[in-house]
Motif scaffolding. Structure first.
Motif, mmCIF file in Angstrom:
data_model
loop_
_atom_site.group_PDB
_atom_site.id
_atom_site.type_symbol
_atom_site.label_atom_id
_atom_site.label_comp_id
_atom_site.label_asym_id
_atom_site.label_seq_id
_atom_site.Cartn_x
_atom_site.Cartn_y
_atom_site.Cartn_z
ATOM 1 N N ARG A 231 41.192 36.423 36.340
ATOM 2 C CA ARG A 231 42.383 36.917 37.065
ATOM 3 C C ARG A 231 43.703 36.439 36.487
ATOM 4 N NH1 ARG A 231 41.696 36.956 43.494
ATOM 5 N NH2 ARG A 231 40.823 34.891 43.200
ATOM 6 N N ARG B 11 32.612 49.642 36.275
ATOM 7 C CA ARG B 11 34.009 49.423 35.878
ATOM 8 C C ARG B 11 35.004 49.940 36.921
ATOM 9 N NH1 ARG B 11 33.682 45.215 33.654
ATOM 10 N NH2 ARG B 11 35.727 45.360 32.681
ATOM 11 N N ARG B 12 34.514 50.297 38.109
ATOM 12 C CA ARG B 12 35.440 50.785 39.130
ATOM 13 C C ARG B 12 36.440 49.680 39.479
ATOM 14 N NH1 ARG B 12 31.640 52.399 43.705
ATOM 15 N NH2 ARG B 12 33.406 52.575 44.988
ATOM 16 N N ASP B 13 37.566 50.116 39.978
ATOM 17 C CA ASP B 13 38.610 49.172 40.344
ATOM 18 C C ASP B 13 38.145 48.360 41.561
ATOM 19 O OD1 ASP B 13 41.041 48.340 39.505
ATOM 20 O OD2 ASP B 13 42.152 49.473 41.011
ATOM 21 N N GLY B 14 38.436 47.081 41.577
ATOM 22 C CA GLY B 14 38.125 46.289 42.764
ATOM 23 C C GLY B 14 36.847 45.471 42.662
ATOM 24 N N MET C 117 41.687 45.970 39.452
ATOM 25 C CA MET C 117 41.077 45.268 38.325
ATOM 26 C C MET C 117 39.557 45.469 38.344
ATOM 27 S SD MET C 117 41.126 41.150 37.582
ATOM 28 C CE MET C 117 39.535 40.729 38.259
ATOM 29 N N ALA C 118 38.982 45.731 37.147
ATOM 30 C CA ALA C 118 37.523 45.839 37.068
ATOM 31 C C ALA C 118 36.940 44.445 36.850
ATOM 32 C CB ALA C 118 37.134 46.766 35.928
#
Ligand code: DC
Length: 205
Positions: free
Chosen positions: A205, A98-101, A1-2
């Motif tokens: 979330r 916007r990277r994942d995590g 998730m970003a």
């Protein structure tokens, strides 16, 4: 998730320390975007034309040994007024954000220009005198002759240039939470910042 945390504010307000600690707390990646402008500034001092320097920046440039010196800070603030320099650095910052995590980015225009859609935004400030004193105490470790009035003058000049430039000037995003660290220690500032991010993170979330 970003999940993007945007931290903006003037020089020496405590953004760096706060951003690193926030990233560690949430397990997010951290990007000090000032380092990009410092790397371009350092290359300009080495004779490279600033726009070309920004367009051809490499990972090695970001680990150059002199990026924390006052001379490079000054050069960074000068190249940062050039629209084409800023434009060359946008894609890298947005991809990082916007990277994942999750990612924490600190700078001057993260909440306003780079990531207006950031899930959490903080604007970290402190009075010029408090910021200059922090910078002066740091500088004095390497240079016992460092002069407070000179450091204060540099802080004010950099504020003026960062806030009054035409391209992406330093200003709080409308939806940023302001955090004045003039009278806060790092622990208290971090606790306040965690609270802000935690609330947004829970609802995302
Ligand atoms: O945060 P710093 O002191 O390392 O930043 C150095 C210079 O880079 C600062 O004077 C303004 C510029 N900068 C910017 O214009 N936009 C950013 N997002 C980060 C830094």
């Amino acid at each position: 998730m970003a999940f993007t945390v945007a931290i903006d504010g003037p020089a020496a307000a405590g953004k760096g320390t706060l951003s690193k600690a926030l990233a560690a707390h949430f397990g997010f990646a951290h990007l000090d975007t000032g380092l990009l402008y410092r790397a371009v500034g350092a290359r300009m001092l080495a004779g490279v034309e600033p726009v070309e320097a920004a367009q051809t920046l490499t990972a090695d440039d970001l680990s150059a040994p002199n990026l924390r010196t006052p001379q490079v800070a000054e050069a960074a603030s000068k190249v940062a007024v050039i629209g084409a320099v800023r434009a060359a650095l946008v894609d890298f910052q947005r991809a990082f954000a916007r990277r994942d995590g999750g990612a924490v980015l600190d700078g001057r225009d993260i909440g306003t220009v780079i990531c207006p859609e950031a899930e959490a935004k903080l604007f970290v400030t402190a009075s010029p005198e408090v910021r200059a004193r922090r910078r002066w105490l740091e500088l004095r470790e390497g240079d016992p002759a460092a002069d407070f009035e000179t450091v204060l003058g540099d802080v004010k000049a950099r504020d003026d240039r960062d806030m009054n430039r035409a391209s992406a000037p330093l200003r709080p995003a409308e939806d940023a939470v302001r955090l004045d660290t003039s009278d806060l220690g790092i622990e208290a500032a971090l606790a306040a910042a965690i609270k802000v991010v935690e609330k947004r993170y829970r609802s995302a979330r």
